[in-house]
Design a protein around this motif. Sequence first.
Motif, PDB file in Angstrom:
ATOM      1  N   THR A  99       7.249  -0.406  -4.487  1.00 54.78           N
ATOM      2  CA  THR A  99       5.866  -0.861  -4.408  1.00 54.78           C
ATOM      3  C   THR A  99       5.752  -2.373  -4.295  1.00 54.78           C
ATOM      4  OG1 THR A  99       5.737  -0.857  -6.829  1.00 54.78           O
ATOM      5  CG2 THR A  99       5.013   1.130  -5.685  1.00 54.78           C
ATOM      6  N   ARG A 110      -2.944  -7.172   9.977  1.00 58.77           N
ATOM      7  CA  ARG A 110      -3.126  -7.337   8.530  1.00 58.77           C
ATOM      8  C   ARG A 110      -3.047  -8.781   8.082  1.00 58.77           C
ATOM      9  NH1 ARG A 110       1.008  -2.398   6.903  1.00 58.77           N
ATOM     10  NH2 ARG A 110      -0.297  -0.691   7.636  1.00 58.77           N
ATOM     11  N   SER A 135       0.851  -1.187   0.000  1.00 55.38           N
ATOM     12  CA  SER A 135       0.000   0.000   0.000  1.00 55.38           C
ATOM     13  C   SER A 135       0.893   1.245   0.000  1.00 55.38           C
ATOM     14  CB  SER A 135      -0.910   0.006   1.221  1.00 55.38           C
ATOM     15  OG  SER A 135      -0.136   0.136   2.413  1.00 55.38           O
ATOM     16  N   GLU A 184       2.681   1.581   3.303  1.00 54.82           N
ATOM     17  CA  GLU A 184       3.753   0.598   3.436  1.00 54.82           C
ATOM     18  C   GLU A 184       4.910   0.935   2.502  1.00 54.82           C
ATOM     19  OE1 GLU A 184       1.047  -3.346   4.529  1.00 54.82           O
ATOM     20  OE2 GLU A 184       1.531  -2.851   2.446  1.00 54.82           O
TER      21      GLU A 184
END
Length: 506
Positions: free
Chosen positions: A264, A431, A239, A242
């Motif tokens: 990413t 998560r 994300s 992150e």
Amino acid sequence: MPIGHAWSVALLGLDGRVIEVEADLGGGLPGMKLVGLPDAGLREAKDRVRSAVRNSAEPWPGEKLTLGLSPADLPKLGSGYDLAIAVAVLAAASTVPSTRLPGTVMLGELSLDGRVREIRGVLPGLLAARKAGMKRAVVPVHSLFEAALVEGVEIFGAGRLSEVVAWLRGEDVLTRPDKPDVSTHNETPDLADVIGQPEARWALEVAAAGGHHVLLTGPPGVGKTMLAKRLPGLLPSLSLEEALEVTAVHSLHGSLSRTAPLITLPPFVAPHHTVSVAALVGGGSGLAMPGLISQAHRGVLFLDEACEFDAPRLDSLRTALEEGEIRIARAKAAVCYPARFQLVLATNTCPCAPAREIDCTCTPMAKRRYLSKLSGPLMDRVDLRVQMRPITAMSTHSAAYESPEPTASVRDRVLAARDRATARWSAHGWRTNAEVPGPALRREFALPRDTTAILDRGLDRGTLTARGADRCLRIAWTLADLAKTPRPEPDHVAAALQFRARSAAA
């Protein structure tokens, strides 16, 4: 004479504090004094800044100059304060107006001829400045590629001190950053390249779905390294939050790509077995720098030939595996770096590493000494343990070679399982299943007694620790997510316990 003010950022790990740089002229014989807990590199800024100002065709004050960096009790390290110091001195001497200085942070090292050199940690520094309410930032022009990732702050790039001076005088000569490249570049190897090994492929899928750690054991050449390199391709893309967190670590390390600075995809880090403990977990003199486990944050740390690593190196990972961060204390300060990674260990079964187990020439003592590098406390934190077998046929007509699933197909199942886990744990801030604390699994999400009966027997017989039982529950939840069932069933718990069965290397 008025005092000149400028602002910069001090980094303690990834946490930053805005630093006010004050310059006071007058009150004694010509000279320059720097106060505010500077380190050796910052003390030398006095000479760098003086030469840079003079070589930028600006007058250097011929009075006593006192420079203060506040807060005074916070250690200041590095050369990134040079630009702010130079601007504060020029503002104190009324050489430049100070109208643009409030709300502006200055980051950059100065060369003797006035060039603004790039520094490490621009991204975390600007994130800290934005959090503190700063509106503008002047950074080295060569650091614009990472500075552009920070939204909400007006970014300017300077190649020379003279350009900053002209900008402070109202000229628009500073460089504005281009729009950063935030696209995802998926170039991970495909799982379809791995022949056979259905048990290991299934374990890799479970690991990706739940964020679990894995041990792959087997003879050389069976595909342990190939499987480990394909794990990042099964994980979901990071994300934005992150990605910035991971990119900030790499910015501090100085290893960002200029063409695609925003990371990413989950990183993959594979250190050699000769790596030092400081390089692995972080360290260094003065203020500790991030190690390889922090560079693997939100990604995969792969230790190939794990039994070749010294025991202290392996055992240094234990705290990070449990807490997802590493705290390093030094004389000047203690820092905390993120280190929530998935650990993949790969090892042979013995030092001679034969292709077939019957060909082994190692003595029982040699085997035991070799495998003892993987200590009990470390292995108790490894969720999935897989014994890989030699490939028996390479023919395209053999069962081992029939239509291996590609990464895309497995990744779809992994993402669907992760979505189910995220929906279940999001209210608690977790998560993945691997992040859920044991007390929550036993209380708020307790399973029926008949479902966990096999774990109770293992605890009663002493073949399973309390930590191991918690990890079995996490694996069971992951298996349930992959099976699309609302709660783990007895078969899922039994399969989880089988994953943790001690292999030849455990």
